[in-house]
Design an enzyme around this catalytic site. Structure first.
Site, short mmCIF file in Angstrom:
data_model
loop_
_atom_site.label_atom_id
_atom_site.label_comp_id
_atom_site.label_asym_id
_atom_site.label_seq_id
_atom_site.Cartn_x
_atom_site.Cartn_y
_atom_site.Cartn_z
N GLY A 61 0.81 -1.22 0.00
CA GLY A 61 0.00 0.00 0.00
C GLY A 61 0.84 1.26 0.00
O GLY A 61 0.35 2.35 0.31
N HIS A 120 12.03 1.41 1.17
CA HIS A 120 11.65 0.03 1.46
C HIS A 120 12.69 -0.65 2.36
O HIS A 120 12.55 -1.81 2.71
CB HIS A 120 11.55 -0.79 0.18
CG HIS A 120 10.34 -0.49 -0.66
ND1 HIS A 120 9.08 -0.36 -0.16
CD2 HIS A 120 10.21 -0.35 -2.01
CE1 HIS A 120 8.22 -0.12 -1.14
NE2 HIS A 120 8.88 -0.10 -2.27
P1 A3P Z 1 -3.15 -5.21 -5.50
O1 A3P Z 1 -2.04 -5.74 -6.32
O2 A3P Z 1 -3.68 -6.19 -4.50
O3 A3P Z 1 -4.23 -4.60 -6.29
P2 A3P Z 1 2.46 -0.79 -3.37
O4 A3P Z 1 1.96 0.59 -3.57
O5 A3P Z 1 3.13 -0.97 -2.01
O6 A3P Z 1 3.29 -1.25 -4.49
O7 A3P Z 1 1.19 -1.73 -3.25
C1 A3P Z 1 0.40 -1.94 -4.40
C2 A3P Z 1 -0.96 -2.43 -3.96
O8 A3P Z 1 -1.72 -1.32 -3.43
C3 A3P Z 1 -1.75 -2.96 -5.15
O9 A3P Z 1 -2.56 -3.99 -4.60
C4 A3P Z 1 -2.55 -1.75 -5.55
O10 A3P Z 1 -3.68 -2.03 -6.32
C5 A3P Z 1 -2.92 -1.16 -4.19
N1 A3P Z 1 -3.25 0.27 -4.27
C6 A3P Z 1 -2.70 1.21 -5.05
N2 A3P Z 1 -3.28 2.39 -4.85
C7 A3P Z 1 -4.24 2.21 -3.92
C8 A3P Z 1 -5.20 3.07 -3.31
N3 A3P Z 1 -5.30 4.35 -3.64
N4 A3P Z 1 -6.03 2.54 -2.39
C9 A3P Z 1 -5.95 1.23 -2.04
N5 A3P Z 1 -5.08 0.37 -2.59
C10 A3P Z 1 -4.22 0.85 -3.53
#
Ligand code: A3P
Length: 309
Positions: A61, A120
């Site tokens: 997230g 990270h």
């Molecule tokens: P999914 O692959 O389960 O859809 P990160 O940003 O750490 O790379 O994590 C990516 C994950 O966060 C993805 O999950 C993505 O879809 C989700 N994500 C991205 N933007 C988001 C938002 N505004 N609200 C909730 N989840 C979000």
């Protein structure tokens, strides 16, 4: 530095057709590019007490948390029609320490006036000044099974591999063995969790699922914690609700920049950071055995902590 990295233990991801190699450094795994930037940051990055560090393991997230913190911190400078989040990926608005050069990062902070830094890197490997400056750290974590699925699709798509060429079972097994980018994932979470108990004024843990379930109180908590609290008038005027709505998956994933853009003209498409954002998507991929296996290990690792993934 490249020579030093080549001497570290290595793991090449066979499920990605050997297109990605990770190196084990200070008890975590990372790709060479991230290690180079991160080690450089360890050696020379100077955190300031007013900095806000956004920390996470990948796919928990990060993109969402960056958007939220950026929107909180810049709300007096920009509104919904002028915010850079409309035209730039959140990762460009809040650059990651291990990718941007240290100098570039410090200049960016100075020039933009925004004290935001992301990483990270695990807690134990943060540049020492991040701890000694006492700057604020916010950390997001997420259900491990959804992280595994999210990571699977992100990596697979980044290397343009169709699902039939990238066996999920192998991706799962690798993650289970602790071989994930910046992982083992459990250690990543535990590192920040322990630090948050020791330094509760400096480190706030947020859970992705909690943020989704109750965005309003979590956003207010976040804003209070980083020193940008919402006033009563702002709350009445709907500022909190507007930030939640603007940064929602529905809104962000439909912005042109996030549908078709590529950060800094790179090869990775912005849309890869916005997939489904569904809790429990793991159920579409895990066998009963996989679920049992990962739950058992997670219970063991988190025994006595009260953490639930
Ligand atoms: P999914 O692959 O389960 O859809 P990160 O940003 O750490 O790379 O994590 C990516 C994950 O966060 C993805 O999950 C993505 O879809 C989700 N994500 C991205 N933007 C988001 C938002 N505004 N609200 C909730 N989840 C979000």
């Amino acid at each position: 530095m490249e020579e030093m990295i080549e001497t570290l233990p290595q793991h090449t991801c066979s499920w990605l057709k050997d297109k990605m190699t990770m190196y084990k450094y200070q008890d975590f795994w990372a790709i060479k590019r991230h290690l180079q930037g991160g080690i450089q940051a360890q050696q020379s990055f100077k955190a300031e007490p007013s900095d806000v560090f956004i920390c996470s393991a990948p796919k928990t997230g990060t993109t969402w948390l960056k958007s939220l913190v950026f929107a909180i911190v810049t709300r007096e400078k920009f509104d919904e029609s002028t915010t850079p989040l409309l035209t730039k990926l959140a990762h460009e608005c809040v650059p990651i320490l291990e990718i941007s050069q240290v100098k570039e990062h410090e200049n960016n902070r100075k020039n933009s006036g925004f004290p935001l830094v992301a990483t990270h890197f695990p807690y134990a490997s943060l540049p020492k000044s991040v701890i000694s400056s006492n700057c604020k750290i916010v950390y997001i974590y997420r259900n491990i099974k959804d992280v595994i699925v999210s990571n699977y699709h992100f990596r697979r798509e980044a290397f343009k591999l169709p699902m039939e060429d990238a066996p999920f079972e192998e991706a799962f097994e690798e993650f289970y063995q602790g071989l994930s980018n910046f992982g083992p994932y459990w250690d990543h979470v535990l590192g920040y969790w322990k630090a948050s108990l020791e330094r509760p004024d400096s480190i706030l843990l947020l859970k992705y699922e909690d943020l989704k379930r109750d965005p309003t109180s979590n956003l207010k908590r976040l804003a209070d914690f980083i020193g940008y609290p919402f006033s009563v008038d702002e709350e009445k005027a709907g500022v909190v609700d507007n930030i939640i709505r603007f940064c929602s998956f529905e809104n962000m994933s439909n912005l042109e920049v996030n549908k078709t853009g590529k950060p800094n003209g790179g090869t990775l498409e912005n849309r890869l950071y916005y997939r489904k954002a569904k809790d429990g998507d793991w159920m579409n991929y895990f066998t009963d055995d996989m679920k049992e296996k990962i739950d058992k290990l997670t219970d063991e690792k988190f025994s006595g902590t009260g953490l639930v993934l």
